[in-house]
Structures are given as structure tokens and as C-alpha cells.
Design an enzyme around this catalytic site. Structure first.
Site, mmCIF file in Angstrom:
data_model
loop_
_atom_site.group_PDB
_atom_site.id
_atom_site.type_symbol
_atom_site.label_atom_id
_atom_site.label_comp_id
_atom_site.label_asym_id
_atom_site.label_seq_id
_atom_site.Cartn_x
_atom_site.Cartn_y
_atom_site.Cartn_z
ATOM 1 N N TYR A 86 -4.151 -4.258 -28.775
ATOM 2 C CA TYR A 86 -4.954 -3.450 -27.849
ATOM 3 C C TYR A 86 -5.993 -4.329 -27.157
ATOM 4 O O TYR A 86 -6.236 -4.177 -25.966
ATOM 5 C CB TYR A 86 -5.643 -2.290 -28.591
ATOM 6 C CG TYR A 86 -6.340 -1.344 -27.648
ATOM 7 C CD1 TYR A 86 -5.667 -0.239 -27.122
ATOM 8 C CD2 TYR A 86 -7.645 -1.573 -27.229
ATOM 9 C CE1 TYR A 86 -6.279 0.610 -26.225
ATOM 10 C CE2 TYR A 86 -8.274 -0.732 -26.326
ATOM 11 C CZ TYR A 86 -7.589 0.367 -25.820
ATOM 12 O OH TYR A 86 -8.188 1.200 -24.925
ATOM 13 N N PHE A 138 -4.342 -0.673 5.587
ATOM 14 C CA PHE A 138 -3.172 -0.360 4.773
ATOM 15 C C PHE A 138 -3.433 1.000 4.106
ATOM 16 O O PHE A 138 -4.573 1.311 3.763
ATOM 17 C CB PHE A 138 -2.854 -1.437 3.716
ATOM 18 C CG PHE A 138 -1.599 -1.079 2.977
ATOM 19 C CD1 PHE A 138 -0.374 -1.140 3.624
ATOM 20 C CD2 PHE A 138 -1.636 -0.587 1.684
ATOM 21 C CE1 PHE A 138 0.793 -0.725 2.984
ATOM 22 C CE2 PHE A 138 -0.475 -0.187 1.042
ATOM 23 C CZ PHE A 138 0.745 -0.256 1.691
ATOM 24 N N THR A 139 -2.368 1.750 3.914
ATOM 25 C CA THR A 139 -2.486 3.162 3.508
ATOM 26 C C THR A 139 -3.366 3.358 2.267
ATOM 27 O O THR A 139 -4.382 4.052 2.320
ATOM 28 C CB THR A 139 -1.080 3.742 3.255
ATOM 29 O OG1 THR A 139 -0.407 2.898 2.303
ATOM 30 C CG2 THR A 139 -0.267 3.786 4.542
ATOM 31 N N ASP A 229 -6.957 -8.959 0.355
ATOM 32 C CA ASP A 229 -5.776 -8.327 -0.226
ATOM 33 C C ASP A 229 -4.736 -9.436 -0.356
ATOM 34 O O ASP A 229 -4.128 -9.854 0.629
ATOM 35 C CB ASP A 229 -5.285 -7.199 0.687
ATOM 36 C CG ASP A 229 -4.110 -6.449 0.088
ATOM 37 O OD1 ASP A 229 -3.382 -7.033 -0.738
ATOM 38 O OD2 ASP A 229 -3.912 -5.270 0.446
ATOM 39 N N LYS A 272 4.671 -7.474 -5.476
ATOM 40 C CA LYS A 272 5.277 -8.116 -4.305
ATOM 41 C C LYS A 272 5.449 -9.620 -4.588
ATOM 42 O O LYS A 272 6.358 -9.992 -5.311
ATOM 43 C CB LYS A 272 4.406 -7.868 -3.067
ATOM 44 C CG LYS A 272 4.534 -6.457 -2.481
ATOM 45 C CD LYS A 272 3.750 -5.435 -3.222
ATOM 46 C CE LYS A 272 3.547 -4.165 -2.427
ATOM 47 N NZ LYS A 272 2.826 -3.153 -3.221
ATOM 48 N N ARG A 396 6.826 3.692 9.183
ATOM 49 C CA ARG A 396 5.477 3.123 9.259
ATOM 50 C C ARG A 396 4.948 3.431 10.655
ATOM 51 O O ARG A 396 4.886 2.608 11.532
ATOM 52 C CB ARG A 396 5.491 1.611 9.024
ATOM 53 C CG ARG A 396 5.890 1.210 7.617
ATOM 54 C CD ARG A 396 4.784 1.212 6.581
ATOM 55 N NE ARG A 396 4.424 2.468 5.970
ATOM 56 C CZ ARG A 396 3.883 2.570 4.751
ATOM 57 N NH1 ARG A 396 3.677 1.517 4.004
ATOM 58 N NH2 ARG A 396 3.519 3.738 4.275
ATOM 59 N N PHE A 463 2.751 10.489 3.802
ATOM 60 C CA PHE A 463 4.094 9.947 4.020
ATOM 61 C C PHE A 463 4.935 9.937 2.759
ATOM 62 O O PHE A 463 6.157 10.004 2.817
ATOM 63 C CB PHE A 463 4.008 8.520 4.602
ATOM 64 C CG PHE A 463 3.239 7.565 3.743
ATOM 65 C CD1 PHE A 463 1.857 7.512 3.820
ATOM 66 C CD2 PHE A 463 3.889 6.740 2.837
ATOM 67 C CE1 PHE A 463 1.133 6.643 3.013
ATOM 68 C CE2 PHE A 463 3.177 5.865 2.034
ATOM 69 C CZ PHE A 463 1.789 5.826 2.108
HETATM 70 N N1 F0G Z 1 -1.943 -3.768 -0.363
HETATM 71 C C1 F0G Z 1 -0.826 -3.976 0.347
HETATM 72 C C2 F0G Z 1 -0.852 -4.911 1.512
HETATM 73 C C3 F0G Z 1 0.342 -3.313 -0.031
HETATM 74 O O1 F0G Z 1 1.458 -3.533 0.674
HETATM 75 C C4 F0G Z 1 0.329 -2.435 -1.137
HETATM 76 C C5 F0G Z 1 1.516 -1.704 -1.518
HETATM 77 C C6 F0G Z 1 -0.861 -2.245 -1.831
HETATM 78 C C7 F0G Z 1 -1.984 -2.952 -1.415
HETATM 79 C C8 F0G Z 1 -0.969 -1.324 -2.999
HETATM 80 O O2 F0G Z 1 -0.336 -1.848 -4.092
HETATM 81 O O3 F0G Z 1 1.611 -0.322 -4.504
HETATM 82 O O4 F0G Z 1 0.842 -1.943 -6.237
HETATM 83 O O5 F0G Z 1 -0.519 0.051 -5.704
HETATM 84 N N2 F0G Z 1 2.506 -1.610 -0.763
HETATM 85 C C9 F0G Z 1 3.768 -0.980 -1.086
HETATM 86 C C10 F0G Z 1 4.663 -1.111 0.109
HETATM 87 C C11 F0G Z 1 3.683 0.402 -1.606
HETATM 88 O O6 F0G Z 1 5.763 -0.538 0.059
HETATM 89 O O7 F0G Z 1 4.327 -1.800 1.071
HETATM 90 P P1 F0G Z 1 0.449 -0.963 -5.197
#
Ligand code: F0G
Length: 472
Positions: A86, A138-139, A229, A272, A396, A463
Site C-alpha cells: 500500500y 483540451f476537453t 501537458d 499515450k 473533434r 461528446f
Molecule cells: N491531455 C491531453 C492532451 C489528452 O489528449 C488527454 C486525453 C488528456 C490530457 C487526459 O488524459 O485520458 O488519461 O485522463 N486524451 C484522450 C484522447 C482521451 O483520446 O485524446 P486521460
């Protein structure tokens, strides 16, 4: 594939030299092609939203490059070295040392994935009423900034909003635009600049070293922090190596280190670049920010030496981080994306140019010029691609952009795109050919295609779960 295209694209003239992946395949996962009637039923049941399809109904899955990469034999072996204590797991210390070595930051807080880290940094630094300038939203990043009471302001260069503009570093921050924002709202209202290495929503477009260096200098003048990021920062480094003077002979790893040195910390979706199926982190230099984040992580993710991950996940992430920095890996990763891009470019299909790091982005605004943006052309294009061949992609555009929290209206981004995202080390060149041919078929049938109407809309990140019906 037609024969006119082959010689140009694949360089089949005498004396050609191709690149190939620096690995061979040890294990395979069967995939299944569905019939057209099966796909018609599946997309209807999914409300014309590719996020709501079952993956069993998908043939080639280009929804995302997130958590979908193939791990190496080393990473799989690493799973067996998981120390599931843990507290104080050995794998945490290995990960901490690896992130310090490759990214150069002082402190590490592991999180279950990127948005866990976005949550921590947003809660640690943003106060209600703050403004966070960044190189395109970014979303999930913007969502966390807004939930913390902040407002995101886009300060990316104008070229990024034009899918056809050939600028080599379309991810760059427009420093004049940024300085105007600083002067308008005051530096004390800006907790940090939200900088992304390769800008996902702009088409995987890189930021130059010159730009981040100048950004650092500007922010130093105003006493503003820069947080990165780092999700696709290794891919960004490839473009710097390729396009920026003075970097051709430096390895990816050295370029990443230098880039990060101009920033105060980073959040990471290791799903990624770092070649794992789950994992993320926040890394910072400032002792106080670290203290706050390390305290918050135990509330939201788990103890600060595992952050919602198993010990084995941290081991796989440490190994994947090392693999992601290898130049031959990155050349073949981006080379595969480019291969698909070249096929589509040769066939005059409108895509975002130049081709970026992780995906091909189809320009739905130009492909479906007859479908107005409030009838969701990119959403429909993704559905049509699935119907044609079982290939799954992602919208997108206006659906991803969501609503303006102040007015409640749709945000209408200038980019209305469909993303064909390439997982790392998963698909072959033949899969890319099949994909290109399907895009061509959908493109050729574009004039018969109509738009969609939204029949269900969730409040956050719509989305992912929104539902649609075709307009008769
Ligand atoms: N920042 C970027 C540039 C991303 O592309 C993503 C996730 C995140 C942050 C968030 O990270 O998914 O690990 O919580 N992108 C995915 C995509 C969902 O399909 O582009 P996460």
C-alpha cells in the site's frame, strides 16, 4: 489501392529505402469484420456516437491512441515485478527516478490517468475568477480548469485554426495575444499558462523550442508559471528534431529534457507517449505546489506512492517511458501516421496539414460543406466511416467543444474534424491501406449524406455520451 498511387506513395522506384518498425510481433489479438446490417444496427443503438459502440462491433479501432498501445515484452515482464505494498512500493521509486531522469522535474505524484493529474493541478493553483491562457483547449483539461473556477483563454497562433495552413509549429503560443491577455486581466489573475506539447485538438501540432523559450522569458517578466501537458511531449520532440535548426543531431530524450526545463511542472496521461494502458502523473519543481498536490492526491486518487495505480502499472509506466524516448520508436510511430496521411493527401481528401503526431484529422467542414455545423458534420462523418468498414474514429468539432458556460450556446470551433487516431505498435501498414480506402469510399459518397440532430446531451464532456439521430 489503385496502381497510380502506389509508386508515388510507397516510393517503389528503383533504389528506394523504406523504414520499418523496430520490433516484431510475438502475440496477436484476433479482430472481426462485421456485416453492413450488423453495423447499421450497432450505430443506431449507439446513438450515432462512436464512443457508445461496443468494441466487439469494431474492426479497426482508431477512436483514440489513449491506453490502446501494445506493451513490449519488457513491460509485460515488468508487470510481474509489481510490489503491491500500500505504501512505499518499490515501483513508485523506480517511476519517480525515471520521470526525474527523462522530464527533469523534482517531485512526482502518480495518478490513475491524465485527468486525475489535471484535477490536482487545477485545484492546487486555480482560484475562482482566475484566467488560464493556453495553446488551444483540451476537453478534460479545460473542464477541470472550469470546475476549479477558472476561465480558459485560447492564445494559440492563428494558423492553428486553419486546417490547410502549412506552418511547421502550429502548436505555438502567440506571445502578443498572450501579453494582451496578461495586460487585460492582470498577472495576479493568471495562476499559470497551460501549455500542451503537440496540440491534440489542432491536429497533433507541435510547439517549437524557440517558442517555449520565448514563452518562458515573457512569463518570467510577469512572474507567471508555465505548466506543461506532457501527454505527447516525446512526439513533439520528434518534430523539433526534424524541423528546428540546431536539433537534428540531438536525441528525442535530450530535446524533451530541454523543453521541460522551460516549464515549472507537467501533468501527464501516460496512456499515450508512455505506452501503457493506464497511468498518469503530475510532476512539479515547486515544493509548496508539490505539498498541496501530494495532500490532495490522497483524497481523490490514493496514497501518494501509488495514486490509484497498482505497483505493476507503475513498473510498466517506467519501462514505457524509457521506450517512448527512443528515436527509432518515434520515427516509426510518426512514420505510420504519415503513411496514412500521404495516401489521403494523394487522393485529395481534405485533412489537417501538416500531418501531426498521433492522428490524421479529416476536415469535415470541407468534406461535408453542405451540412451546417449545428447538424454535426464531423459526428456524421465518423458514423459513416463506421458504417462503411467498421473503422472507429472520433468527432473533434462542435460536439467536443461543448457549450459556453456563460451563454449556454454551442461553442462553434473553426476546426470541425474527425480524428483517425493511431494506437502505438498495434496496427500494420495493411490496416492503414484499408483505412484510407474506406475514407475514400465515404468521401466519394459525401453528397448523399445528411446531418444529425442531438437527442440526448449530458452536462459534462458531452461528446462521450451524447446521442444523435439522422435528419430525414
Ligand atoms: N491531455 C491531453 C492532451 C489528452 O489528449 C488527454 C486525453 C488528456 C490530457 C487526459 O488524459 O485520458 O488519461 O485522463 N486524451 C484522450 C484522447 C482521451 O483520446 O485524446 P486521460
Amino acid at each position: 489501392m489503385t496502381h497510380e498511387v502506389v509508386p508515388q506513395t510507397m516510393g517503389q522506384q528503383f533504389g528506394r529505402r523504406s523504414w520499418a518498425e523496430p520490433w516484431k510481433i510475438k502475440m496477436v489479438e484476433p479482430i472481426r469484420m462485421t456485416s453492413r446490417p450488423e453495423r447499421e444496427r450497432a450505430i443506431r443503438e449507439a446513438g450515432y456516437n462512436t464512443f457508445l459502440l461496443r468494441s466487439d462491433d469494431v474492426y479497426i479501432d482508431l477512436l483514440t491512441d489513449s491506453g490502446t498501445s501494445a506493451m513490449s515484452d519488457r513491460q509485460w515482464a515488468g508487470l510481474m515485478l509489481g510490489d503491491e505494498a500500500y505504501a512505499g512500493s518499490r515501483n513508485f521509486y523506480r517511476l519517480e527516478e525515471t520521470i526525474q531522469r527523462y522530464y527533469g522535474y523534482k517531485h512526482l505524484v502518480p495518478t490513475h490517468q491524465g485527468r486525475g493529474a489535471e484535477h490536482l493541478i487545477s485545484q492546487a493553483l486555480i482560484k475562482p475568477g482566475d484566467v488560464i491562457p493556453g495553446n488551444m483547449y483540451f476537453t478534460t483539461t479545460r473542464q477541470h480548469q472550469e470546475l476549479a473556477g477558472g476561465t480558459f483563454v485560447d492564445v494559440i497562433i492563428a494558423e492553428a485554426h486553419d486546417p490547410a495552413d502549412p506552418h511547421p509549429f502550429k502548436g505555438n503560443v502567440d506571445l502578443d495575444k498572450l501579453e494582451a491577455v496578461i495586460k487585460r486581466v492582470g498577472a495576479d489573475k493568471i495562476p499559470y499558462i497551460s501549455l500542451a506539447g503537440t496540440v491534440n485538438m489542432a491536429g497533433g501540432q507541435p510547439v517549437s523550442m524557440a517558442n517555449v523559450r520565448a514563452l518562458r522569458a515573457l512569463c518570467d517578466r510577469y512572474g507567471i508559471a508555465v505548466y506543461l501537458d506532457a501527454t505527447r511531449m516525446a512526439e513533439n520532440a520528434f518534430f523539433i528534431q526534424e524541423r528546428e535548426e540546431g536539433y537534428a543531431d540531438l536525441p528525442i530524450a535530450a530535446i524533451v529534457r530541454e523543453f521541460c526545463s522551460y516549464t515549472d511542472g507537467a501533468w501527464m496521461s501516460a496512456k499515450k507517449d508512455s505506452l501503457v494502458n493506464i497511468g498518469g502523473w503530475l510532476a512539479v519543481n515547486d515544493d509548496e505546489v508539490f505539498d498541496t498536490a501530494r495532500n490532495l492526491v490522497v483524497v481523490y486518487e490514493g496514497l501518494h506512492t501509488y495514486g490509484g495505480l497498482a505497483g505493476r502499472d507503475m513498473e510498466a509506466m517506467a519501462i514505457g517511458t524509457e521506450e517512448s524516448m527512443q528515436d527509432d520508436h518515434m520515427r516509426s510511430r510518426i512514420g505510420q501516421v504519415r503513411y496514412l496521411g500521404e495516401l489521403l493527401t494523394d487522393w485529395d481528401i481534405p485533412i489537417v496539414q501538416p500531418v501531426g503526431g498521433h492522428a490524421i484529422f479529416l476536415d469535415a467542414k470541407r468534406i461535408y460543406a453542405h451540412i451546417p455545423q449545428n447538424q454535426f458534420p464531423a459526428q456524421m462523418l465518423a458514423a459513416q466511416l463506421y458504417l462503411d468498414s467498421g473503422i472507429r474514429s472520433m468527432e473533434r468539432g462542435v460536439v467536443s467543444a461543448g457549450r459556453d458556460p456563460a451563454t449556454g450556446d454551442h461553442r462553434y470551433p473553426s476546426l470541425e474534424l474527425v480524428r483517425l487516431t493511431i494506437p502505438r505498435r498495434v496496427y500494420t501498414q495493411a490496416h492503414m491501406d484499408v483505412t484510407a480506402e474506406s475514407v475514400k469510399a465515404v468521401y466519394d459518397a459525401r453528397e448523399q449524406t445528411r446531418g444529425l440532430t442531438m437527442v440526448y446531451e449530458p452536462k459534462y464532456l458531452r461528446f462521450f455520451q451524447a446521442r444523435f439521430e439522422p435528419i430525414a
